[in-house]
Enzyme design. Structure first.
Site, short mmCIF file in Angstrom:
data_model
loop_
_atom_site.label_atom_id
_atom_site.label_comp_id
_atom_site.label_asym_id
_atom_site.label_seq_id
_atom_site.Cartn_x
_atom_site.Cartn_y
_atom_site.Cartn_z
N CYS A 264 18.21 -4.72 14.74
CA CYS A 264 19.55 -4.49 15.29
C CYS A 264 19.52 -3.39 16.36
CB CYS A 264 20.53 -4.17 14.16
SG CYS A 264 22.23 -4.69 14.52
N HIS A 354 19.96 -8.66 10.72
CA HIS A 354 19.70 -7.90 9.50
C HIS A 354 18.90 -8.74 8.49
CE1 HIS A 354 22.71 -4.53 10.16
NE2 HIS A 354 22.97 -5.37 11.14
N GLU A 356 17.42 -7.79 5.86
CA GLU A 356 17.63 -7.38 4.46
C GLU A 356 18.79 -8.15 3.84
OE1 GLU A 356 20.90 -5.69 6.37
OE2 GLU A 356 18.80 -5.60 6.99
#
Length: 380
Positions: A264, A354, A356
């Protein structure tokens, strides 16, 4: 300015955009006033992770999903220690949450943390307006903060813009801390916190990585003081054009040839470190359903996003940079925005989203394995 009140749901509220468009509804969360950049998120779930994502700092988030708050708020799904959004906009808040994990209602949590919101407005119309006109400054006013429309509009137009905002140091940790590896420790990673989410070091810890999370102000010397096998640059808020210090640190890492991974904001930092420019998107990418193609495999992933800026790099050619050849590795299939970069002559790569991904999707989790592979290759 906010004031807590239990009768917020009956209190009139007004949302004022900087171009003069006005929506009227009811207070949701704290009563008072707030300002920020109006953006919309397309996720149908994961609102608690969105609210506590530091990269939403100084943004007023409009939820496109009509029903919000259905599962309440729990104590396990926080991505940081607090809510970071400046304001919250929903159409139909849940009257009663339904989840065995819920500890309190979303309305109560927003109220407790002083987050001013508004409900009962046509969020579809507001989203269409932002898609046509672009993200813009906004104010939400309720209770004693409500004045005549002209006065409220003037206050919104005086609020700071997101372009040119240097915000990462406002959300990053002020002291280093360590997230230990789960199971056998295999690697050490220095993670520069520009607004990191709690799930990110956890995903690395699951792979045997001991993560040393460092403040945004960390120097190259601070990074290498932990003897890292790899260096990570996190997500975060603000305009990457202001992030001269992280860019300088990243160049120091690239010069040393240490395996590097950015997500990001970290992707934008890598873009700048390689000599590319950045620019502000009209309304950005936010939510957990953005289609991205990994050009190295051809695979299309559904991914989680929150970014209003992007890297200006050529899509169809390999670029020469001060650190060797670089190429665009990932691209958004909605608008061809650069979603990833990789160096061909050094162990470094980044993505604009992202991986995660709490509360999902998990299509991009392999990127942490790719980072591990770079560190294994360097060690070998």
């Amino acid at each position: 300015m906010t004031t807590s009140t239990r009768g917020a749901a009956k209190t009139p509220a007004v949302l004022v955009l900087e171009d003069g468009r006005i929506f009227r509804g009811r207070a949701y969360g704290a009563v008072g006033e707030t300002f920020g950049e109006a953006v919309f998120s397309t996720g149908m779930t994961g609102y608690q992770e969105t609210l506590t994502d530091p990269s939403y700092h100084r943004q007023v988030v409009v939820m496109t999903a009509p029903h919000v708050g259905n599962t309440g708020v729990n104590d396990e799904d926080m991505e940081s220690k607090k809510i970071w959004v400046s304001g919250y906009v929903v159409r139909d808040p849940a009257r009663v949450p339904s989840s065995w994990r819920s500890r309190r209602t979303l309305d109560e949590e927003l109220d407790a943390q002083g987050v001013v919101g508004i409900s009962g407005i046509d969020t579809r119309a507001l989203t269409r307006h932002l898609r046509e006109r672009g993200a813009m400054r906004v104010g939400i006013f309720s209770g004693g903060a409500v004045q005549d429309d002209a006065a409220l509009l003037a206050r919104v137009q005086e609020a700071p813009q997101m372009k040119g905002a240097n915000l990462s140091a406002e959300v990053a940790t002020t002291e280093p801390y360590v997230v230990p590896a789960i199971g056998e420790k295999k690697f050490t990673v220095a993670a520069v916190d520009l607004g990191i989410k709690g799930m990110t070091p956890h995903r690395m810890a699951e792979r045997g990585i001991e993560v040393h999370v460092l403040p945004a102000t960390a120097t190259v010397e601070d990074v290498y003081a932990v003897n890292p096998d790899g260096v990570f640059f996190s997500n975060g808020p603000g305009d990457p054009a202001t992030a001269d210090h992280p860019v300088s640190v990243m160049r120091g890492v690239l010069e040393r040839g240490t395996p590097l991974f950015g997500i990001c904001f970290g992707n934008q930092i890598l873009g700048r470190a390689l000599g590319f420019g950045t620019f502000k998107l009209k309304y950005g990418h936010r939510g957990i359903n953005q289609p991205v193609q990994d050009r190295t495999t051809g695979k299309v992933e559904v991914t989680a996003h929150n970014h209003g800026f992007a890297v200006d790099a050529p899509l169809e050619k390999v670029s020469e940079t001060p650190f060797g050849r670089a190429e665009v590795s990932h691209v958004c299939l909605n608008d061809n925005v650069v979603e990833g970069l990789r160096l061909l002559d050094r162990p470094a790569f980044s993505v604009q989203y992202h991986p995660e991904a709490a509360a999902g999707p998990h299509d991009a989790a392999y990127l942490f394995d790719r980072f591990v592979s770079l560190m294994e290759g360097q060690r070998a």
